[in-house]
Scaffold this motif. Structure first.
Motif, mmCIF file in Angstrom:
data_model
loop_
_atom_site.group_PDB
_atom_site.id
_atom_site.type_symbol
_atom_site.label_atom_id
_atom_site.label_comp_id
_atom_site.label_asym_id
_atom_site.label_seq_id
_atom_site.Cartn_x
_atom_site.Cartn_y
_atom_site.Cartn_z
ATOM 1 N N GLU A 92 -55.755 32.826 126.329
ATOM 2 C CA GLU A 92 -56.009 34.533 126.181
ATOM 3 C C GLU A 92 -54.637 34.983 126.360
ATOM 4 O O GLU A 92 -54.817 36.122 126.868
ATOM 5 C CB GLU A 92 -56.992 34.870 127.064
ATOM 6 N N VAL A 93 -53.366 34.508 125.838
ATOM 7 C CA VAL A 93 -52.283 35.029 126.104
ATOM 8 C C VAL A 93 -51.805 36.266 124.978
ATOM 9 O O VAL A 93 -52.698 36.021 124.085
ATOM 10 C CB VAL A 93 -51.120 34.144 126.054
ATOM 11 N N SER A 94 -50.948 37.081 125.085
ATOM 12 C CA SER A 94 -50.617 37.888 124.219
ATOM 13 C C SER A 94 -49.319 37.466 123.620
ATOM 14 O O SER A 94 -48.172 37.777 124.338
ATOM 15 C CB SER A 94 -50.732 39.370 124.821
ATOM 16 N N VAL A 95 -49.143 36.751 122.692
ATOM 17 C CA VAL A 95 -48.056 36.164 121.934
ATOM 18 C C VAL A 95 -48.261 36.502 120.444
ATOM 19 O O VAL A 95 -49.233 36.693 119.871
ATOM 20 C CB VAL A 95 -47.817 34.498 122.286
ATOM 21 N N GLU A 96 -47.201 36.405 119.813
ATOM 22 C CA GLU A 96 -46.994 36.545 118.333
ATOM 23 C C GLU A 96 -46.856 35.265 117.745
ATOM 24 O O GLU A 96 -46.100 34.199 118.010
ATOM 25 C CB GLU A 96 -45.757 37.290 117.874
ATOM 26 N N TYR A 97 -47.918 34.977 116.534
ATOM 27 C CA TYR A 97 -47.972 33.713 115.713
ATOM 28 C C TYR A 97 -46.694 34.005 114.600
ATOM 29 O O TYR A 97 -46.863 35.065 114.000
ATOM 30 C CB TYR A 97 -49.218 33.733 114.929
ATOM 31 N N LEU A 98 -45.737 33.060 114.840
ATOM 32 C CA LEU A 98 -44.654 33.353 113.760
ATOM 33 C C LEU A 98 -44.688 32.366 112.744
ATOM 34 O O LEU A 98 -44.381 32.829 111.534
ATOM 35 C CB LEU A 98 -43.272 32.941 114.667
ATOM 36 N N GLN A 99 -45.409 31.088 112.852
ATOM 37 C CA GLN A 99 -45.363 30.469 111.838
ATOM 38 C C GLN A 99 -46.487 29.389 111.897
ATOM 39 O O GLN A 99 -46.272 28.782 113.138
ATOM 40 C CB GLN A 99 -43.957 29.742 111.313
ATOM 41 N N ALA A 100 -47.481 28.908 111.226
ATOM 42 C CA ALA A 100 -48.361 27.594 111.198
ATOM 43 C C ALA A 100 -47.388 26.676 110.896
ATOM 44 O O ALA A 100 -46.718 26.736 109.829
ATOM 45 C CB ALA A 100 -49.607 27.999 110.556
ATOM 46 N N ALA A 116 -50.719 22.953 115.123
ATOM 47 C CA ALA A 116 -49.502 23.490 115.920
ATOM 48 C C ALA A 116 -48.907 24.810 115.209
ATOM 49 O O ALA A 116 -48.867 25.129 114.087
ATOM 50 C CB ALA A 116 -48.414 22.430 115.750
ATOM 51 N N ILE A 117 -48.658 25.852 116.264
ATOM 52 C CA ILE A 117 -48.213 27.086 115.708
ATOM 53 C C ILE A 117 -46.682 27.413 116.522
ATOM 54 O O ILE A 117 -46.458 27.093 117.631
ATOM 55 C CB ILE A 117 -49.325 28.172 116.200
ATOM 56 N N LEU A 118 -45.666 28.054 115.665
ATOM 57 C CA LEU A 118 -44.743 28.555 116.610
ATOM 58 C C LEU A 118 -45.088 29.831 116.974
ATOM 59 O O LEU A 118 -45.218 30.754 115.980
ATOM 60 C CB LEU A 118 -43.424 28.578 115.315
ATOM 61 N N ILE A 119 -44.910 30.071 118.277
ATOM 62 C CA ILE A 119 -45.232 31.384 118.819
ATOM 63 C C ILE A 119 -43.924 32.001 119.359
ATOM 64 O O ILE A 119 -43.121 31.349 119.567
ATOM 65 C CB ILE A 119 -46.323 31.489 119.836
ATOM 66 N N GLY A 120 -43.843 33.409 119.448
ATOM 67 C CA GLY A 120 -42.715 34.078 120.260
ATOM 68 C C GLY A 120 -43.316 35.250 120.884
ATOM 69 O O GLY A 120 -44.491 35.486 120.865
ATOM 70 N N LYS A 121 -42.411 35.411 122.133
ATOM 71 C CA LYS A 121 -42.951 36.911 122.981
ATOM 72 C C LYS A 121 -43.054 37.753 122.014
ATOM 73 O O LYS A 121 -42.206 37.967 121.052
ATOM 74 C CB LYS A 121 -42.056 36.697 124.227
#
Ligand code: ATP
Ligand code: MG
Length: 283
Positions: free
Chosen positions: A78-86, A181-186
């Motif tokens: 339940e974090v707040s991160v941005e999904y950049l790319q699947a 897998a997802i590339l996430i970013g702050k």
């Protein structure tokens, strides 16, 4: 420029593919199993090797700027991160499974049952959506032995082939979440020029992976038919062959499309069809 940090799994199911993706993006680094952090020689990035469970929080808290982790773990934390790319790997499904010898018919039949899982947050949301009241038993591993031990009536766990379920006398009952897998970013890191650059490289690697370079020969009479079938990035390249009346057609096509179209191509007289992998596609 201060290097950004990307967190990837240290060892486990996502490690190899994450390393491969970064290497395919042209990043050059040593993949020391023993070190926690390694720097990239030719790109302003450092790589942190972590337990996958820690990655979402590290990214949320800005200890890492980016991360590669399963969507199942992101949602559970339940974090707040941005999904950049699947990223298209690490595909699996979180499923509820039940003992074969005690089948249930409807999702409502889970009411009043106990379900063992390592994903209590995701499972609770799923049950709430379906207005089911069940008793969630959180355990950290080997969830699939729960029913056999009398610990729970059902389980909710990651399934990819289903063999672990079968070996424990369980069968899938309901899909809760499909994951990859997802590339996430702050937050707001997407605007950083280094992230923009990395994201472009990742996307060109992903595009290349799902497309093939196809070359085929056809008599000029069949060419129009072939061109109707093949779209190509812009349009196919047509080159005359040494043999009079024949041309070679070069194009780029998604692998999925190719298998659907191959018989059609043959029926317009395509011959000597060669399919080649592509390393990168820069748009
Ligand atoms: P860590 O030591 O980093 O905590 P782990 O044991 O929690 O590792 P792995 O089993 O390596 O995790 O799985 C990592 C991720 O791979 C999962 O969270 C999931 O997103 C994905 N995955 C893909 N297929 C499967 C599968 N069959 N079983 C479990 N996870 C899978
Ligand atoms: Mg883990």
């Amino acid at each position: 420029m201060k290097a950004l940090k990307i967190a990837i799994q240290k060892s486990g199911r996502l490690n190899e593919k994450s390393v491969e993706l970064l290497k395919n993006c042209g990043l050059s680094f040593e993949n020391y199993k023993s070190s926690l952090i390694t720097s990239v020689a030719n790109f302003p990035l450092e790589i942190l090797f972590l337990r996958d469970d820690d990655i979402p929080e590290y990214v949320q808290d800005g200890i890492a700027d980016l991360g590669i982790v399963g969507e199942n773990v992101i949602k559970e934390k339940e974090v707040s991160v941005e999904y950049l790319q699947a990223l298209g790997f690490g595909k699996c499904t979180l499923k509820i499974a039940i003992p074969k010898e005690k089948p249930l018919n409807y999702i409502d039949d889970l009411n009043g049952k106990s379900i063992a899982t390592s994903y209590p947050i995701i499972l609770q949301k799923f049950l709430d959506q379906h207005q089911i009241k069940a008793d969630i038993r959180t355990i950290s591993g080997s969830v699939e032995i729960g029913p056999g031990l009398g610990l729970s009536d059902a389980i909710c766990d990651i399934v990819s082939t289903g063999s672990t379920l079968r070996n424990n006398g369980l069968e899938p009952f309901a899909d809760v979440l499909s994951s990859q897998a997802i590339l996430i970013g702050k937050k707001d890191i997407k605007e950083h020029s280094v992230v923009e650059e990395l994201l472009q490289r990742v996307q060109s690697v992903l595009r290349a992976k799902e497309t093939k370079y196809v070359v085929l020969n056809v008599k000029k009479e069949g060419l129009d038919g072939i061109l109707d079938i093949l779209p190509g990035v812009k349009s196919p390249t047509v080159i005359p062959l040494a043999e009079e009346g024949w041309v070679a057609v070069h194009t780029v096509i998604s692998e999925q499309d190719f298998w659907e179209k191959i018989n059609n191509l043959k029926s317009f007289g395509a011959q000597g069809i060669v399919v080649m992998p592509i390393e990168k596609i820069i748009m």
